[in-house]
Design an enzyme around this catalytic site. Sequence first.
Site, PDB file in Angstrom:
ATOM      1  N   THR A   1      57.794 -58.868 -27.153  1.00  0.00           N
ATOM      2  CA  THR A   1      58.937 -59.437 -28.699  1.00  0.00           C
ATOM      3  C   THR A   1      59.134 -58.765 -28.823  1.00  0.00           C
ATOM      4  O   THR A   1      60.926 -59.368 -28.792  1.00  0.00           O
ATOM      5  CB  THR A   1      57.769 -58.894 -30.146  1.00  0.00           C
ATOM      6  OG1 THR A   1      57.444 -57.825 -29.438  1.00  0.00           O
ATOM      7  CG2 THR A   1      56.492 -60.152 -29.874  1.00  0.00           C
TER       8      THR A   1
ATOM      9  N   CYS B   1      46.640 -85.314  -4.928  1.00  0.00           N
ATOM     10  CA  CYS B   1      45.470 -86.661  -6.061  1.00  0.00           C
ATOM     11  C   CYS B   1      45.380 -87.529  -6.868  1.00  0.00           C
ATOM     12  O   CYS B   1      44.408 -88.034  -7.766  1.00  0.00           O
ATOM     13  CB  CYS B   1      44.079 -85.386  -6.034  1.00  0.00           C
ATOM     14  SG  CYS B   1      44.078 -84.374  -6.906  1.00  0.00           S
TER      15      CYS B   1
ATOM     16  N   ASP C   1      57.073 -49.557 -31.936  1.00  0.00           N
ATOM     17  CA  ASP C   1      58.128 -50.659 -31.036  1.00  0.00           C
ATOM     18  C   ASP C   1      57.757 -49.448 -29.712  1.00  0.00           C
ATOM     19  O   ASP C   1      58.126 -48.757 -29.450  1.00  0.00           O
ATOM     20  CB  ASP C   1      59.414 -50.067 -31.352  1.00  0.00           C
ATOM     21  CG  ASP C   1      60.405 -51.256 -30.121  1.00  0.00           C
ATOM     22  OD1 ASP C   1      60.816 -50.654 -29.786  1.00  0.00           O
ATOM     23  OD2 ASP C   1      60.100 -52.898 -31.106  1.00  0.00           O
TER      24      ASP C   1
ATOM     25  N   HIS D   1      45.211 -64.548 -18.305  1.00  0.00           N
ATOM     26  CA  HIS D   1      45.353 -65.212 -19.706  1.00  0.00           C
ATOM     27  C   HIS D   1      46.257 -66.869 -18.228  1.00  0.00           C
ATOM     28  O   HIS D   1      46.617 -68.056 -18.473  1.00  0.00           O
ATOM     29  CB  HIS D   1      45.771 -65.451 -20.465  1.00  0.00           C
ATOM     30  CG  HIS D   1      44.909 -64.630 -21.541  1.00  0.00           C
ATOM     31  ND1 HIS D   1      44.959 -63.846 -22.358  1.00  0.00           N
ATOM     32  CD2 HIS D   1      43.670 -64.910 -21.472  1.00  0.00           C
ATOM     33  CE1 HIS D   1      43.799 -63.440 -23.141  1.00  0.00           C
ATOM     34  NE2 HIS D   1      43.031 -63.743 -22.262  1.00  0.00           N
TER      35      HIS D   1
ATOM     36  N   ILE E   1      50.902 -65.144 -20.606  1.00  0.00           N
ATOM     37  CA  ILE E   1      51.229 -65.503 -20.077  1.00  0.00           C
ATOM     38  C   ILE E   1      52.386 -66.193 -19.712  1.00  0.00           C
ATOM     39  O   ILE E   1      53.084 -67.331 -18.977  1.00  0.00           O
ATOM     40  CB  ILE E   1      50.925 -66.860 -20.315  1.00  0.00           C
ATOM     41  CG1 ILE E   1      51.660 -67.354 -21.761  1.00  0.00           C
ATOM     42  CG2 ILE E   1      49.278 -67.394 -20.572  1.00  0.00           C
ATOM     43  CD1 ILE E   1      51.117 -69.331 -22.195  1.00  0.00           C
TER      44      ILE E   1
END
Length: 253
Positions: free
Chosen positions: A32, A161, A241, A125, A107
């Site tokens: 963040t 493909c 933080d 992920h 990600i």
Amino acid sequence: MERDDDRKVARFAELVGRARSGVAFTGAGISTGSGIPDFRSPGGLWSRNRPIDFADFVRSAEMRREAWRRKFAIDDATRGAAPNAAHRAVARLAANGALAAVVTQNIDGLHGASGVPEDRLIELHGNGTYAACLDCEERHELEDLRAAFDATGDPPRCRRCGGVVKSATISFGQAMPVKAMARAQEAAEQADLFLVLGSSLVVYPAAALPVAAKRAGATLVIANREPTELDPFADLVLRGDLVELLAPFADRS
């Protein structure tokens, strides 16, 4: 950090300084500070858009079109995001031997961009900085896909493909990557210190890794803005933080 208490911060530094086979397990909270939104927070993207299930993505061209529209909108909103001091600190701790593995639910690719060695980085992920064919696994660059999508509005197909192309991430309803999960489980069970950094610990099976580490003998530290269900299980809990907490480690040798 909030004045969580200097004693806790000092204890955190002591544990990190002693670690030789540590694992950093990171979630949205570490990014963040780089301008990457926490999708689960109130007002986040998932509160405004119901996530598209993997089965619907595969079945429906319309769902694929909507998924790509959202993907490119998010990319536009986060363009220019770079690793922050917390990412750099994790990379430095991996480089100096304190961390044997960095396991991330994110990600955004920022751990790789910060310098975490590829052989120590486990992206549970997936990675949203490129795409891949679901059939032949051919890699596709987003810049090329974006140009074609903007021109035609059609969801991309594999140049090799003809298969369905998807961002190289794990969607709702999609099976977790077996090899990555096995690597993460092994790292957790061998860890002397397991750091949860910015994860709410609500997404399973990944959220079970801290428990596996603790049961195998690791010291468990949870640093997150909000409480997690595993806080009572942890040896040390810090609030606030992550950039502020980890910045002192970013430039240490």
